[in-house]
Design a protein around this motif. Structure first.
Motif, PDB file in Angstrom:
ATOM      1  N   ASP A  51       7.218  39.693  42.278  1.00 41.06           N
ATOM      2  CA  ASP A  51       7.657  38.232  42.293  1.00 41.06           C
ATOM      3  C   ASP A  51       8.021  38.020  43.500  1.00 41.06           C
ATOM      4  OD1 ASP A  51       9.785  39.732  41.066  1.00 41.06           O
ATOM      5  OD2 ASP A  51      10.460  37.849  40.441  1.00 41.06           O
ATOM      6  N   ASN A  52       8.176  38.956  44.477  1.00 44.91           N
ATOM      7  CA  ASN A  52       8.547  38.538  45.929  1.00 44.91           C
ATOM      8  C   ASN A  52       7.668  38.994  47.103  1.00 44.91           C
ATOM      9  OD1 ASN A  52      11.853  37.728  45.402  1.00 44.91           O
ATOM     10  ND2 ASN A  52      11.523  39.368  44.067  1.00 44.91           N
ATOM     11  N   PHE A  53       6.350  39.120  46.743  1.00 47.33           N
ATOM     12  CA  PHE A  53       5.660  39.652  47.841  1.00 47.33           C
ATOM     13  C   PHE A  53       5.404  38.831  49.088  1.00 47.33           C
ATOM     14  CE2 PHE A  53       2.162  36.774  46.825  1.00 47.33           C
ATOM     15  CZ  PHE A  53       2.283  36.424  45.475  1.00 47.33           C
ATOM     16  N   LEU A 104      -5.272  42.641  27.864  1.00 44.84           N
ATOM     17  CA  LEU A 104      -4.560  41.331  28.352  1.00 44.84           C
ATOM     18  C   LEU A 104      -3.773  40.582  27.278  1.00 44.84           C
ATOM     19  CD1 LEU A 104      -4.492  39.563  30.615  1.00 44.84           C
ATOM     20  CD2 LEU A 104      -6.634  38.512  29.737  1.00 44.84           C
ATOM     21  N   SER A 105      -4.447  40.471  26.052  1.00 47.58           N
ATOM     22  CA  SER A 105      -3.650  39.671  25.095  1.00 47.58           C
ATOM     23  C   SER A 105      -2.198  40.416  24.756  1.00 47.58           C
ATOM     24  CB  SER A 105      -4.686  39.374  23.797  1.00 47.58           C
ATOM     25  OG  SER A 105      -4.771  40.701  23.374  1.00 47.58           O
ATOM     26  N   ARG A 106      -2.233  41.503  24.922  1.00 46.46           N
ATOM     27  CA  ARG A 106      -0.999  42.426  24.560  1.00 46.46           C
ATOM     28  C   ARG A 106       0.058  41.969  25.622  1.00 46.46           C
ATOM     29  NH1 ARG A 106       3.012  43.487  23.551  1.00 46.46           N
ATOM     30  NH2 ARG A 106       4.208  45.554  22.771  1.00 46.46           N
ATOM     31  N   LEU A 107      -0.428  42.123  26.884  1.00 46.33           N
ATOM     32  CA  LEU A 107       0.590  41.894  28.011  1.00 46.33           C
ATOM     33  C   LEU A 107       1.059  40.534  27.930  1.00 46.33           C
ATOM     34  CD1 LEU A 107      -0.895  43.567  31.360  1.00 46.33           C
ATOM     35  CD2 LEU A 107       1.037  44.232  29.873  1.00 46.33           C
ATOM     36  N   GLU A 108      -0.007  39.523  27.682  1.00 46.42           N
ATOM     37  CA  GLU A 108       0.460  37.897  27.742  1.00 46.42           C
ATOM     38  C   GLU A 108       1.335  37.687  26.334  1.00 46.42           C
ATOM     39  OE1 GLU A 108      -3.095  35.460  29.534  1.00 46.42           O
ATOM     40  OE2 GLU A 108      -3.408  36.406  27.467  1.00 46.42           O
ATOM     41  N   ARG A 109       1.574  38.664  25.506  1.00 49.63           N
ATOM     42  CA  ARG A 109       2.283  38.270  24.274  1.00 49.63           C
ATOM     43  C   ARG A 109       3.624  38.821  24.391  1.00 49.63           C
ATOM     44  NH1 ARG A 109      -1.577  40.689  20.926  1.00 49.63           N
ATOM     45  NH2 ARG A 109      -0.272  42.226  20.482  1.00 49.63           N
ATOM     46  N   ASN A 110       3.715  39.709  25.461  1.00 54.12           N
ATOM     47  CA  ASN A 110       5.175  40.395  25.723  1.00 54.12           C
ATOM     48  C   ASN A 110       6.252  39.427  25.968  1.00 54.12           C
ATOM     49  OD1 ASN A 110       7.348  41.749  27.063  1.00 54.12           O
ATOM     50  ND2 ASN A 110       6.202  43.417  27.398  1.00 54.12           N
ATOM     51  N   PRO A 111       7.265  39.266  24.759  1.00 55.94           N
ATOM     52  CA  PRO A 111       8.336  38.287  25.071  1.00 55.94           C
ATOM     53  C   PRO A 111       9.058  38.041  26.083  1.00 55.94           C
ATOM     54  CG  PRO A 111       8.373  39.261  23.017  1.00 55.94           C
ATOM     55  CD  PRO A 111       7.412  40.355  23.877  1.00 55.94           C
ATOM     56  N   THR A 112       9.420  39.296  26.816  1.00 58.81           N
ATOM     57  CA  THR A 112      10.293  39.386  28.026  1.00 58.81           C
ATOM     58  C   THR A 112       9.378  38.809  29.373  1.00 58.81           C
ATOM     59  OG1 THR A 112      10.855  41.541  27.215  1.00 58.81           O
ATOM     60  CG2 THR A 112      11.535  40.945  29.340  1.00 58.81           C
ATOM     61  N   VAL A 113       8.225  39.229  29.191  1.00 60.62           N
ATOM     62  CA  VAL A 113       7.325  38.455  30.439  1.00 60.62           C
ATOM     63  C   VAL A 113       7.098  37.275  30.169  1.00 60.62           C
ATOM     64  CG1 VAL A 113       5.004  38.954  31.318  1.00 60.62           C
ATOM     65  CG2 VAL A 113       6.199  41.138  30.780  1.00 60.62           C
ATOM     66  N   LYS A 114       7.053  36.831  28.972  1.00 55.23           N
ATOM     67  CA  LYS A 114       6.674  35.226  28.583  1.00 55.23           C
ATOM     68  C   LYS A 114       7.968  34.410  29.209  1.00 55.23           C
ATOM     69  CE  LYS A 114       4.843  33.593  24.784  1.00 55.23           C
ATOM     70  NZ  LYS A 114       4.307  34.016  23.280  1.00 55.23           N
ATOM     71  N   THR A 115       9.112  34.930  28.948  1.00 58.62           N
ATOM     72  CA  THR A 115      10.255  34.209  29.136  1.00 58.62           C
ATOM     73  C   THR A 115      10.339  34.248  30.878  1.00 58.62           C
ATOM     74  OG1 THR A 115      11.195  35.023  27.204  1.00 58.62           O
ATOM     75  CG2 THR A 115      12.790  34.170  28.921  1.00 58.62           C
ATOM     76  N   GLN A 119      10.607  30.993  33.488  1.00 60.86           N
ATOM     77  CA  GLN A 119      11.840  30.988  34.424  1.00 60.86           C
ATOM     78  C   GLN A 119      11.164  30.894  35.899  1.00 60.86           C
ATOM     79  OE1 GLN A 119      13.925  34.302  33.487  1.00 60.86           O
ATOM     80  NE2 GLN A 119      15.101  33.501  31.898  1.00 60.86           N
ATOM     81  N   LYS A 120      10.236  31.555  36.348  1.00 65.53           N
ATOM     82  CA  LYS A 120       9.562  31.522  37.592  1.00 65.53           C
ATOM     83  C   LYS A 120       8.903  30.454  37.799  1.00 65.53           C
ATOM     84  CE  LYS A 120      10.602  36.326  37.546  1.00 65.53           C
ATOM     85  NZ  LYS A 120      11.783  36.693  38.315  1.00 65.53           N
ATOM     86  N   GLY A 121       8.433  29.769  36.827  1.00 65.58           N
ATOM     87  CA  GLY A 121       7.231  28.697  36.937  1.00 65.58           C
ATOM     88  C   GLY A 121       5.981  29.013  37.155  1.00 65.58           C
ATOM     89  N   PHE A 122       5.577  30.391  36.665  1.00 65.20           N
ATOM     90  CA  PHE A 122       4.396  31.100  36.873  1.00 65.20           C
ATOM     91  C   PHE A 122       3.199  30.640  35.981  1.00 65.20           C
ATOM     92  CE2 PHE A 122       6.026  35.128  39.488  1.00 65.20           C
ATOM     93  CZ  PHE A 122       5.688  34.396  40.510  1.00 65.20           C
TER      94      PHE A 122
END
Lengths: 334, 334
Positions: A51-53, A104-115, A119-122
């Protein structure tokens, strides 16, 4: 005796602050002292780049600052293997293989990543590297056969994700080479910022850094959020949500004195200036030796230590990668 | 004179067949003969694993078969660098960095990937490794500073995706180290299967392999789909959609003879058996020397050639990776 491997790390996106100190550094120093543990500490530059590339110098320039902070607080490179993530390329290769074991659906469901995405407006434009960082973490965790990962409550889904990939890999190839990790949930919550916001962080500019000058520390303590209704010294004041008391709870060494101060403050008759002077003295005492120790290392010394221990980490990761490759069958030349 | 780098490759998921021969192998042999080109041919095992990770032996066991096919048809390791993707770990590292330069919605919109996801029944449960393979291809393409990529029409979106990542990387870091690639769209379409289905492939069991025995070739030719309404020899027959004529067009060396056969067939009086005998003779003549040449290499010879040329490919990829790392700033120890 087999030691249990413990892995922790930080994204290098600025110097470390008091939130890191109570949240993880103290814990690492304790773990390092116990002979039953083998500690690894990762400076997660590759992960920080996700998130800083667009401003990599923010990350790469922080690596040595963080290393200096580590040594200053007492992380001992003789006992703890400190390494730079990008300099262990085996982690990238493991990541590529593990990407096959998550949907993909598993990654998208990850609560930490979702939050974090929110936060990052992504939300509308998710960089794939960021979405995949839990897979990269699985590479980090498994590369060293990590058994324990100290985490905050909010990071538990990342360990679950890692263990899922481990189980799926082991089941697919009928092996047990990858190890599941156990989260070690930290009791201390996040340290609030000096402005009373939920989290002290560099980007919010509300943190006291381990490297802050005595003047900066004092200025930040005196800028702390207290009780807005506590106008006159004689007024009763609130202790809950009062950042000065939160910090006294976290850093003052004498619990009884803090309890007495709280009682006086709640009763009325104790001014904000007085409690801020006490906190300032506490933090100056804590941070002075750390700040001085920071200055005792030359850049070359930091470089040498990091290079040696990154090399040691790499040897372990190489062995795991070799096992993973052999398990998949990616061995053509003997 | 600077040579232009050309990159092609195959997913190793079975031996090569006549579809590969007309679709890409002949083209590679032509390119290899021209001094203006420097050819790389990649055996894409890592990519093949993205949709075969549950049966890796299917992939890993095909690597040497494909290498044997390459040498048998005349790909010359003195002129063409043939390498195994997984044995160039720099490609995995480049992939991890490039993942930051593509958004999830962009990957999901890729028409080639969308079609493949539907074909594989992956729509509801997309393995992230598969979704990301265009990023891995970008690593392959850029690692060798590839200028030309021979592709089928259906793969054009993959080159577009790669060039997008290249432009975004170069713009972000204000550099020109990565090169955009130009697709070289092949004129020959896909060879139909012997059953008349759109594509000859191992999984559909409708392909004639370069390594097929004379008996297998004959059996497959005689099983070919022709014109179901051409019942008696004297009946007029259809040439369009008639697999025997499609193959005669592709492999018979005498265009005039094929044109004469078509005219007789359409008029009536030429039987399926007769045209199949002609095609059989054509394919036996084509495949006999290839099949015999396949047997002239020992496993050790294949191994030695692959190891040497993979090593050469790795040196080039290492240099590109070094440039990418330096551009991002991931250089800590000098």
């Amino acid at each position: 005796m087999m030691q249990k491997v413990v892995l922790t790390g930080d994204r290098p996106s600025g110097k470390l602050h008091l939130g890191h100190y109570v949240g993880s550094l103290l814990n690492r120093i304790q773990l390092q002292a116990e002979e039953t543990y083998q500690s690894y500490v990762m400076i997660a530059d590759t992960q920080a780049l996700t998130d800083n590339f667009e401003r990599p110098e923010k990350i790469t320039e922080s690596v040595f600052d963080i290393m200096r902070d580590y040594l200053a607080v007492g992380i001992d490179p003789e006992r703890t293997t400190i390494f730079i993530q990008s300099q262990v390329p085996e982690l990238a290769e493991l990541t590529v293989y593990y990407l096959n074991f998550v949907t993909l659906s598993r990654l998208e469901r990850n609560p930490t990543v979702k939050t974090e995405l929110a936060q990052k407006g992504f939300e509308t434009s998710i960089p794939v590297g960021f979405l995949c960082y839990p897979v990269s973490q699985t590479a980090d965790i498994t590369a060293f056969k990590t058994e324990l990962v100290p985490v905050g409550e909010d990071q538990l889904p990342l360990i679950e994700q890692s263990n899922e990939i481990v189980r799926r890999f082991n089941r697919t190839y009928n092996t047990d080479i990858l190890k599941e990790a156990t989260p070690l949930v930290s009791k201390t919550g996040r340290l609030v910022g000096i402005d009373g916001r939920a989290k002290a962080s560099k980007s919010l500019n509300n943190a006291i850094f381990l490297s802050d000058s005595p003047e900066d520390i004092r200025t930040k303590v005196f800028a702390m959020f207290t009780d807005p209704n506590h106008v006159r010294v004689s007024d009763p004041g609130r202790v809950e949500g009062n950042v000065v008391f939160t910090y006294l709870d976290a850093f003052h060494t004498d619990f009884e004195e803090v309890a007495a101060l709280k009682a006086r403050y709640q009763h009325g008759g104790l001014g904000d200036t007085a409690i801020k002077e006490i906190l300032n003295a506490t933090l100056q005492t804590l941070l002075e030796p750390i700040r001085e120790r920071r200055q005792t290392f030359t850049h070359k010394e930091l470089c040498d230590i990091l290079q040696t221990s990154t090399h040691a980490a790499r040897r372990v990761a190489q062995q795991t990668l070799e096992e993973v490759r052999n398990t998949i069958g990616l061995r053509y030349f003997d």
